[in-house]
Design a protein around this motif. Structure first.
Motif, mmCIF file in Angstrom:
data_model
loop_
_atom_site.group_PDB
_atom_site.id
_atom_site.type_symbol
_atom_site.label_atom_id
_atom_site.label_comp_id
_atom_site.label_asym_id
_atom_site.label_seq_id
_atom_site.Cartn_x
_atom_site.Cartn_y
_atom_site.Cartn_z
ATOM 1 N N ASN A 72 104.367 25.696 11.546
ATOM 2 C CA ASN A 72 105.419 25.129 12.395
ATOM 3 C C ASN A 72 105.101 23.732 12.898
ATOM 4 O OD1 ASN A 72 103.573 25.604 14.460
ATOM 5 N ND2 ASN A 72 105.066 26.516 15.846
ATOM 6 N N LEU A 73 103.880 23.249 12.678
ATOM 7 C CA LEU A 73 103.527 21.878 13.055
ATOM 8 C C LEU A 73 103.550 21.005 11.801
ATOM 9 C CD1 LEU A 73 100.908 20.611 15.563
ATOM 10 C CD2 LEU A 73 101.038 19.567 13.293
ATOM 11 N N ILE A 74 104.369 19.973 11.847
ATOM 12 C CA ILE A 74 104.494 19.035 10.722
ATOM 13 C C ILE A 74 104.161 17.642 11.239
ATOM 14 C CG2 ILE A 74 106.023 18.108 8.952
ATOM 15 C CD1 ILE A 74 107.695 20.665 9.239
ATOM 16 N N ASP A 75 103.227 16.994 10.567
ATOM 17 C CA ASP A 75 102.723 15.698 11.018
ATOM 18 C C ASP A 75 103.095 14.605 10.029
ATOM 19 O OD1 ASP A 75 100.600 14.149 12.801
ATOM 20 O OD2 ASP A 75 100.198 13.630 10.709
ATOM 21 N N THR A 76 103.662 13.520 10.533
ATOM 22 C CA THR A 76 104.012 12.389 9.690
ATOM 23 C C THR A 76 103.741 11.094 10.454
ATOM 24 O OG1 THR A 76 105.766 11.427 8.315
ATOM 25 C CG2 THR A 76 106.447 12.467 10.371
ATOM 26 N N ALA A 77 104.237 9.992 9.940
ATOM 27 C CA ALA A 77 104.079 8.684 10.596
ATOM 28 C C ALA A 77 105.083 7.728 9.985
ATOM 29 C CB ALA A 77 102.663 8.138 10.415
ATOM 30 N N ARG A 78 105.422 6.697 10.717
ATOM 31 C CA ARG A 78 106.346 5.693 10.198
ATOM 32 C C ARG A 78 105.832 5.121 8.876
ATOM 33 N NH1 ARG A 78 110.838 5.498 10.630
ATOM 34 N NH2 ARG A 78 111.123 3.240 10.670
ATOM 35 N N VAL A 79 104.525 4.836 8.833
ATOM 36 C CA VAL A 79 103.966 4.163 7.667
ATOM 37 C C VAL A 79 103.931 5.071 6.433
ATOM 38 C CG1 VAL A 79 101.540 4.757 8.112
ATOM 39 C CG2 VAL A 79 102.090 2.605 6.953
ATOM 40 N N TYR A 80 103.985 6.380 6.605
ATOM 41 C CA TYR A 80 103.942 7.295 5.460
ATOM 42 C C TYR A 80 105.245 7.285 4.654
ATOM 43 C CZ TYR A 80 100.042 9.441 8.077
ATOM 44 O OH TYR A 80 98.895 9.685 8.795
ATOM 45 N N ARG A 81 106.336 6.933 5.297
ATOM 46 C CA ARG A 81 107.654 6.928 4.667
ATOM 47 C C ARG A 81 108.047 8.332 4.172
ATOM 48 N NH1 ARG A 81 104.934 3.079 2.181
ATOM 49 N NH2 ARG A 81 105.292 3.930 0.100
ATOM 50 N N THR A 82 107.713 9.331 4.969
ATOM 51 C CA THR A 82 108.084 10.704 4.629
ATOM 52 C C THR A 82 108.947 11.356 5.713
ATOM 53 O OG1 THR A 82 105.938 11.427 5.533
ATOM 54 C CG2 THR A 82 106.098 11.176 3.135
ATOM 55 N N GLU A 83 109.313 10.603 6.733
ATOM 56 C CA GLU A 83 110.105 11.187 7.813
ATOM 57 C C GLU A 83 111.458 11.688 7.312
ATOM 58 O OE1 GLU A 83 108.537 8.869 11.825
ATOM 59 O OE2 GLU A 83 110.018 7.873 10.534
ATOM 60 N N SER A 84 112.092 10.937 6.416
ATOM 61 C CA SER A 84 113.419 11.354 5.942
ATOM 62 C C SER A 84 113.338 12.624 5.104
ATOM 63 C CB SER A 84 114.065 10.225 5.123
ATOM 64 O OG SER A 84 113.289 9.910 3.981
ATOM 65 N N VAL A 85 112.246 12.789 4.340
ATOM 66 C CA VAL A 85 112.066 14.023 3.567
ATOM 67 C C VAL A 85 111.959 15.216 4.512
ATOM 68 C CG1 VAL A 85 110.466 15.284 2.072
ATOM 69 C CG2 VAL A 85 110.997 12.893 1.585
ATOM 70 N N ILE A 86 111.186 15.041 5.568
ATOM 71 C CA ILE A 86 111.036 16.121 6.549
ATOM 72 C C ILE A 86 112.381 16.417 7.207
ATOM 73 C CG2 ILE A 86 109.951 16.748 8.739
ATOM 74 C CD1 ILE A 86 107.536 15.005 7.750
ATOM 75 N N GLY A 87 113.124 15.359 7.538
ATOM 76 C CA GLY A 87 114.437 15.544 8.137
ATOM 77 C C GLY A 87 115.359 16.376 7.269
#
Length: 327
Positions: A72-87
Motif C-alpha cells: 500500500n506504500l508507493i514511492d515516486t519522485a518528480r524526477v522519476y517521471r513515473t507519477e502519471s503511471v501511478i496515477g
C-alpha cells in the motif's frame, strides 16, 4: 503440551501460524499511517520497467500487481517521471488504503531552488497522481552541506502545504551513494520536524543502525529503506568487484571469503533462498525499519520480492557472521 513448537521463540511461532501469503503492516513512525512492510519504488534503474523499454501499460500492471499483493506504500519522485503511471494505476482503487509518497529536490542544475517553487512542484505531482493529497512529501537526496537550507528555508513551505491539506507528512531522503556514513540523516534525525526519513541500508553497509535508526526510534520518526538490494547484491561479478575493492582498502577480514561465492553461506535450506532473498530479509527485520522499498519492471518480480520481505528473519548465526564481516 510438550510439543517442540511450544518451545520456539515467540516471533517464530507467529510465523508458523500466520498466512504465508499475507502482507504485514506496521505503523510508519508517529504518523499513524499503517503501511505495508514492502513498498513499491518507482525510481531507481527500473522506473517500473520504463527504463528497460517497457510500455506505460506494462508499468501500470506492475503497480497494480503490487497493490494486489498487499503493497500500500508507493514511492515516486518528480524526477522519476513515473507519477502519471501511478496515477493511472490507482484509478478505481480506494485512495484511503494507499500511502503515496513523492519527492522534490533542493537543487536544480547545481543551484539551490527557490523554496516557494515547491508549491508548484506539489501541484504538478497532485495532477500527475490524480489525487488531492500527498501522504509523504520528501525533500530529495539532501546533502549535508544543503541541510541547513532544507531545514530553514524549505521545511516552512512544507509545513504550510501540510496546513493546507495538500501534503500530510514531511520527509527527507539522503543521497546514499555520496553519503554512505549518513552525515545528513544523523543531523536530520536530531530535529523534531521530520515525520519520515528514507535511509540507505543493506547487508554490505548496515552503518545506519548505529546512528540514524537509534535516533529515529527515539523520536518515533518513520523509516523507509532504499538500496536494500544494490547492484553488488544482484550480480555476482559486481559483488566480487566490491569485495576486491574493500580488501584492497584494508578490510583484511574479508580476504578469506570465497571469491567465487563470497556470501554463499547464506543460501541453504534453513537459510535464504537466494542472495536477493537474504538482502530483503536482512533489511526488513532490522530494528527501527518500517518499510523496505523494492523496484522492478516485472509483475513476477513483484511477487518474489514481496515473498522475501514477508519471510522470517535470517538465522541468528548468519546475522552474527554478517555483523562480523560488515557491521
Amino acid at each position: 503440551p510438550g510439543h517442540p513448537a511450544l518451545h520456539l521463540p515467540k516471533e517464530i511461532r507467529q510465523y508458523l501460524t500466520r498466512d504465508p501469503n499475507a502482507m504485514e503492516y506496521i505503523s510508519l513512525g508517529r504518523t499513524g499511517l499503517n503501511v505495508s512492510v514492502a513498498g513499491l519504488g518507482a525510481g531507481g534503474h527500473s522506473r517500473l520497467g520504463l527504463s528497460s523499454g517497457h510500455s506505460t501499460e506494462q508499468a501500470t500492471d506492475v503497480v497494480r500487481t503490487a497493490i494486489d499483493e498487499g503493497v500500500n506504500l508507493i514511492d515516486t519522485a518528480r524526477v522519476y517521471r513515473t507519477e502519471s503511471v501511478i496515477g493511472t494505476a490507482i484509478k478505481g482503487r480506494a485512495r484511503d488504503s494507499l500511502v503515496l509518497c513523492t519527492k522534490v529536490p533542493v537543487r536544480r542544475k547545481g543551484e539551490l531552488i527557490e523554496p516557494e517553487s515547491i508549491r508548484s512542484e506539489v501541484d504538478a505531482s497532485l495532477r500527475e497522481l490524480g489525487t488531492d493529497r500527498i501522504d509523504v512529501l520528501y525533500l530529495h537526496g539532501v546533502l549535508i552541506e544543503d541541510y541547513a537550507f532544507a531545514a530553514a528555508r524549505c521545511l516552512p513551505v512544507l509545513e504550510k502545504l501540510k496546513q493546507s491539506g495538500k501534503i500530510r507528512f514531511t520527509g527527507i531522503t539522503e543521497f546514499f551513494s555520496g553519503d554512505t556514513t549518513h552525515r545528513m540523516l544523523s543531523r536530520a534525525t536530531c530535529d523534531p520536524d521530520w515525520d519520515v526519513i528514507m535511509v540507505g541500508f543493506n547487508l554490505l553497509n548496515p552503518s545506519a543502525r548505529k546512528t540514524v535508526l537509534l535516533q529515529a526510534m527515539k523520536r518515533e520518526i518513520g523509516t523507509t529503506v532504499m538500496f536494500a538490494v544494490r547492484r553488488a547484491l544482484s550480480r555476482p561479478e559486481a559483488l566480487r568487484e566490491t569485495l576486491d575493492r574493500l580488501v584492497a582498502a584494508g578490510h583484511d577480514d574479508l580476504a578469506d571469503l570465497d571469491r567465487e561465492d563470497p556470501l554463499g553461506f547464506l543460501i541453504r535450506p534453513d537459510g535464504a533462498e537466494s542472495l536477493t532473498d537474504a538482502a530483503y530479509r536482512f533489511a526488513r527485520h532490522e530494528p527501527g525499519m518500517n518499510c523496505v522499498l523494492f523496484g522492478t519492471g516485472s509483475p513476477e518480480h513483484v511477487r518474489q520480492n514481496v515473498a522475501s520481505i514477508t519471510r522470517p528473519p535470517l538465522p541468528e548465526k548468519d546475522l552474527a557472521r554478517l555483523k562480523l564481516l560488515f557491521g
